[in-house]
Write an enzyme that holds these catalytic residues in place. Sequence first.
Site, mmCIF file in Angstrom:
data_model
loop_
_atom_site.group_PDB
_atom_site.id
_atom_site.type_symbol
_atom_site.label_atom_id
_atom_site.label_comp_id
_atom_site.label_asym_id
_atom_site.label_seq_id
_atom_site.Cartn_x
_atom_site.Cartn_y
_atom_site.Cartn_z
ATOM 1 N N HIS A 13 0.869 -1.196 0.000
ATOM 2 C CA HIS A 13 0.000 0.000 0.000
ATOM 3 C C HIS A 13 0.897 1.235 0.000
ATOM 4 C CE1 HIS A 13 -3.878 2.062 1.465
ATOM 5 N NE2 HIS A 13 -3.009 3.011 1.135
ATOM 6 N N HIS A 15 1.535 5.329 -1.727
ATOM 7 C CA HIS A 15 1.143 6.491 -2.537
ATOM 8 C C HIS A 15 2.392 7.100 -3.148
ATOM 9 C CE1 HIS A 15 -3.004 6.556 -0.997
ATOM 10 N NE2 HIS A 15 -2.452 6.075 0.106
ATOM 11 N N LYS A 99 -9.118 -0.710 -5.956
ATOM 12 C CA LYS A 99 -9.225 -0.039 -4.665
ATOM 13 C C LYS A 99 -10.581 0.622 -4.498
ATOM 14 C CE LYS A 99 -7.802 1.871 -0.769
ATOM 15 N NZ LYS A 99 -6.640 2.717 -0.495
ATOM 16 N N HIS A 136 -10.559 0.927 1.568
ATOM 17 C CA HIS A 136 -10.371 1.950 2.604
ATOM 18 C C HIS A 136 -11.584 1.833 3.521
ATOM 19 C CE1 HIS A 136 -8.851 5.853 4.233
ATOM 20 N NE2 HIS A 136 -10.070 5.797 4.752
ATOM 21 N N HIS A 174 -4.781 -0.643 6.015
ATOM 22 C CA HIS A 174 -4.318 0.167 7.162
ATOM 23 C C HIS A 174 -5.251 0.102 8.373
ATOM 24 C CE1 HIS A 174 -7.032 2.765 4.981
ATOM 25 N NE2 HIS A 174 -6.135 3.201 4.128
ATOM 26 N N ASP A 247 1.134 2.530 3.564
ATOM 27 C CA ASP A 247 0.314 3.726 3.369
ATOM 28 C C ASP A 247 1.178 4.983 3.434
ATOM 29 O OD1 ASP A 247 -1.936 5.186 2.764
ATOM 30 O OD2 ASP A 247 -2.675 5.256 4.826
HETATM 31 O O1 DOR Z 1 -3.681 9.383 5.520
HETATM 32 C C1 DOR Z 1 -4.002 9.057 4.391
HETATM 33 N N1 DOR Z 1 -3.429 9.609 3.306
HETATM 34 N N2 DOR Z 1 -4.950 8.138 4.237
HETATM 35 C C2 DOR Z 1 -5.453 7.847 3.038
HETATM 36 O O2 DOR Z 1 -6.329 7.028 2.975
HETATM 37 C C3 DOR Z 1 -4.979 8.540 1.824
HETATM 38 C C4 DOR Z 1 -3.645 9.071 2.005
HETATM 39 C C5 DOR Z 1 -3.251 10.063 0.938
HETATM 40 O O3 DOR Z 1 -3.454 9.784 -0.242
HETATM 41 O O4 DOR Z 1 -2.726 11.110 1.292
HETATM 42 ZN ZN ZN Z 2 -3.512 4.971 1.457
#
Ligand code: DOR
Ligand code: ZN
Length: 345
Positions: A13, A15, A99, A136, A174, A247
């Site tokens: 997971h 980003h 997702k 999520h 998460h 995450d």
């Molecule tokens: O804290 C988070 N940031 N939770 C999420 O689900 C998305 C993520 C983000 O993309 O910044």
């Molecule tokens: Zn995330």
Amino acid sequence: MREVVIRKPDDFHLHLRDGDLLKLVAPVAAKHFARALVMPNLDPPVVTMADALNYRERILQSLPGMLSFTPLMTLYLTDNTDAGDVERAIEENVIRAVKLYPAGATTNARHGVTDYTGIGDVLRVLSGAGTPLCVHGEDPDPRTDIFDREGVFITGPLQRIRDAHPDLKIVLEHITTREAVAYVRAHRTRTAATITAHHLVLNRNDILAGGIRPHNYCLPVAKREEHRQTLMAAAVSGDACFFLGTDSAPHDRIRKESSCGCAGIFTSPVTMPLLAGLFEDAGALDRLEAFVAGFGSEFYGLEPNSGTIRLHKTGPYQPPGLIRDQVHTVVVFDPGHPLTWQVET
Ligand code: DOR
Ligand code: ZN
């Protein structure tokens, strides 16, 4: 000197963002990991196979040549997702998961799902192909207390999806609560959960007591200490239904240190050193490898990685603080105590 050699980890997971921020964070996020499941919540989101192919190309271009790293792509489920396109993306090995963001639940989730009765075709495709639905798991209703959002989602929409699609592989992402740990254990044949490094360290006091700490704010928000302890126990339990998904979610410092700071903690550079210390303290260093490089790939039906990384114990040192280029500054997660393990590169 204490040393541990483990299979190269996977981050299920992550980003990575896009544009200049992608160029800044991708090499850092890829450094300790062989593969990562890349989240599709760009703006606009990654909704079609063509979007995923283009995004994968941009990710690969942002990595220096020597870095061997495989981005595992995902699609962002909307009310209008074309099940045929999802099917093709799976058949052509373009994506490894879809997702589900409940609309409005988090960063760039406004295009997410509003009507769970409309996603049946996509869920049947996933179920038939053995491709996981990543969830999520938070109820986005503004009337729901933020600390209850995970529980409300689990007993509501998640349970209904679970009942309607018994063969569907689901990853509850998460997780932050005792209830989520119990739910995943009770449905473990087709359900798993990712656990982040920061949720193993933080409780809600670390966000709110003695001043607001925006760099400890993420969604789902960290809960009471007893929940953190349950997550820690699950992570070191050796149960195959719990595995690492960081995450890691970089945002510009200015967007975090704001009167309305956004959710997300950038943990990629410290995750492996931090986890080694946490597992060592729990007397479970021998279970670290399965948590970061075994159970996840098994659930996703992927071969384990062939390379290894070496971790060694050092004197206490401070985490790196931040990463930056000319435009962006991203604060790295500070666990609140010095690190004592390093990854040899
Ligand atoms: O804290 C988070 N940031 N939770 C999420 O689900 C998305 C993520 C983000 O993309 O910044
Ligand atoms: Zn995330």
